[in-house]
Design a protein around this motif. Sequence first.
Motif, PDB file in Angstrom:
ATOM      1  N   LEU A 132      82.143  23.631  11.925  1.00  0.00           N
ATOM      2  CA  LEU A 132      81.906  23.146  10.566  1.00  0.00           C
ATOM      3  C   LEU A 132      81.091  21.862  10.593  1.00  0.00           C
ATOM      4  CD1 LEU A 132      82.367  23.412   7.541  1.00  0.00           C
ATOM      5  CD2 LEU A 132      84.556  22.232   7.834  1.00  0.00           C
ATOM      6  N   ASP A 133      81.357  21.010  11.576  1.00  0.00           N
ATOM      7  CA  ASP A 133      80.577  19.779  11.741  1.00  0.00           C
ATOM      8  C   ASP A 133      79.105  20.103  11.929  1.00  0.00           C
ATOM      9  OD1 ASP A 133      80.211  16.929  12.283  1.00  0.00           O
ATOM     10  OD2 ASP A 133      79.991  17.501  14.383  1.00  0.00           O
ATOM     11  N   HIS A 134      78.837  21.119  12.739  1.00  0.00           N
ATOM     12  CA  HIS A 134      77.451  21.550  12.957  1.00  0.00           C
ATOM     13  C   HIS A 134      76.834  22.073  11.660  1.00  0.00           C
ATOM     14  CE1 HIS A 134      74.121  23.601  15.182  1.00  0.00           C
ATOM     15  NE2 HIS A 134      74.207  24.411  14.144  1.00  0.00           N
ATOM     16  N   ALA A 135      77.595  22.874  10.915  1.00  0.00           N
ATOM     17  CA  ALA A 135      77.076  23.463   9.678  1.00  0.00           C
ATOM     18  C   ALA A 135      76.717  22.380   8.667  1.00  0.00           C
ATOM     19  CB  ALA A 135      78.111  24.424   9.084  1.00  0.00           C
ATOM     20  N   ILE A 136      77.610  21.395   8.496  1.00  0.00           N
ATOM     21  CA  ILE A 136      77.344  20.305   7.546  1.00  0.00           C
ATOM     22  C   ILE A 136      76.120  19.516   7.980  1.00  0.00           C
ATOM     23  CG2 ILE A 136      78.264  18.161   6.577  1.00  0.00           C
ATOM     24  CD1 ILE A 136      81.085  19.413   6.971  1.00  0.00           C
ATOM     25  N   ASP A 187      78.238  31.726  21.700  1.00  0.00           N
ATOM     26  CA  ASP A 187      77.193  30.722  21.912  1.00  0.00           C
ATOM     27  C   ASP A 187      76.551  30.257  20.612  1.00  0.00           C
ATOM     28  OD1 ASP A 187      77.629  30.918  24.605  1.00  0.00           O
ATOM     29  OD2 ASP A 187      76.009  32.368  24.946  1.00  0.00           O
ATOM     30  N   ASN A 188      76.928  30.817  19.477  1.00  0.00           N
ATOM     31  CA  ASN A 188      76.296  30.454  18.212  1.00  0.00           C
ATOM     32  C   ASN A 188      77.334  29.916  17.242  1.00  0.00           C
ATOM     33  OD1 ASN A 188      75.270  31.174  15.290  1.00  0.00           O
ATOM     34  ND2 ASN A 188      73.452  31.080  16.599  1.00  0.00           N
ATOM     35  N   THR A 189      77.189  28.644  16.899  1.00  0.00           N
ATOM     36  CA  THR A 189      78.187  27.984  16.060  1.00  0.00           C
ATOM     37  C   THR A 189      78.283  28.600  14.670  1.00  0.00           C
ATOM     38  OG1 THR A 189      76.547  26.352  15.348  1.00  0.00           O
ATOM     39  CG2 THR A 189      77.896  25.783  17.247  1.00  0.00           C
ATOM     40  N   ILE A 190      77.152  29.006  14.094  1.00  0.00           N
ATOM     41  CA  ILE A 190      77.151  29.541  12.737  1.00  0.00           C
ATOM     42  C   ILE A 190      77.840  30.902  12.691  1.00  0.00           C
ATOM     43  CG2 ILE A 190      75.726  30.249  10.778  1.00  0.00           C
ATOM     44  CD1 ILE A 190      75.810  27.205  11.380  1.00  0.00           C
TER      45      ILE A 190
END
Length: 381
Positions: A60-64, A157-160
């Motif tokens: 979620l940190d990455h998405a934001i 391997d993909n955060t999203i």
Amino acid sequence: MQNFRKQLNRLGSGHRNLISFSDFNSHQLSSSQISSSSRRNFTILNRALIDSDPSISSDLDHAISTVRTFDPSGYLPGLLLRSNDARVGYFAMRSFWIESGLRFKKNPLKNDFSSSKQISGVGQRHIMIPDQERVKFWKNGVDAIFNGSNGDVPMQDNTILRLLREILKKHSLTRKHFDSIIEGREMDVNMKQYPTIMSLEKHVDMSCGSLLQLVLECGGIHDNCPENELIFDAAREVGIAHGLTNALRTSVPTASATGKVIIPQELCTKHGIESPRYLLSALGMGDEKCKRHMQDAVKDIVQIARDHLEQARKKREEISKHPLGDIATSAFLPALASETFLDRLENHQFDLTNRALRNVSQIEHMQCAQRLLVGSWNKTF
């Protein structure tokens, strides 16, 4: 400034826990990293959103961070949604929408808050991904999260994709909206110029309209209920307005990088734009006739976007009476950010090449933020 602070304080404890005043001073981030102060601002939102589910914290940190970096006008509307689930879903959907359109490779994001600077693509813009490869990856990714099989996609391997998989465990999301977004990306790859304004509207409806409908579903509003039809009709209108605005906002860098011309052939013919492929060169050489014709075509698109906003706003009163009207209204807040850009474009005589249009002052950032805050407080868009 005093009035702005008062509006911020009036939003209530729920929003005060999410927003620090300095957030509105830093919409534009460094292209190489997010500063320490910006990351501290993120922490307020991150902690508030993930308290109920620490398992998605790093993703979620990455998405934001992705939204704030690549789509700064879409950041604040996400904070102002009415529920925690809607906010988490918003940033998950919007980051998917953004990353599926990024044309360069991504840096990995480490699983801790301090690594927010590792945003996909930042510092890596020279490493391009072939368009067909990008579209194929996200097609396979959507298959993976809905079918429960990784296939050719390294899910871990993909955060999203990891985040979307977790969101799908909590929300019943319609796959056709994801497919429409990917189809819109594929259409972008294969078409350098849309033939008509209607074809451009269809494209932005597939992209931005589908995104908005996914945000509504994350807020518990689904289009399989007849009583929600009005809300989804408004969502389509807001989505088209939002998409046309984004197309105008990014038209110059997009044309420079890909040769894609945002002005449909129909409007080029109408306004006598003879060589749209060489439009930037003509404008750069000071061709005033070409510039004037371009401004006339842009003015037409701005008016069409405003017309769609007006159609959505005609439904506001009825939406406000709906049991989920507050949630829907907060999901439509991006309309205010879009309208702010349309106003600025009109103030600059519809000249997309005007440097002042791209160099947004802190005062203008604050005015846009205030407009969103007031809209949220008044439950309107």
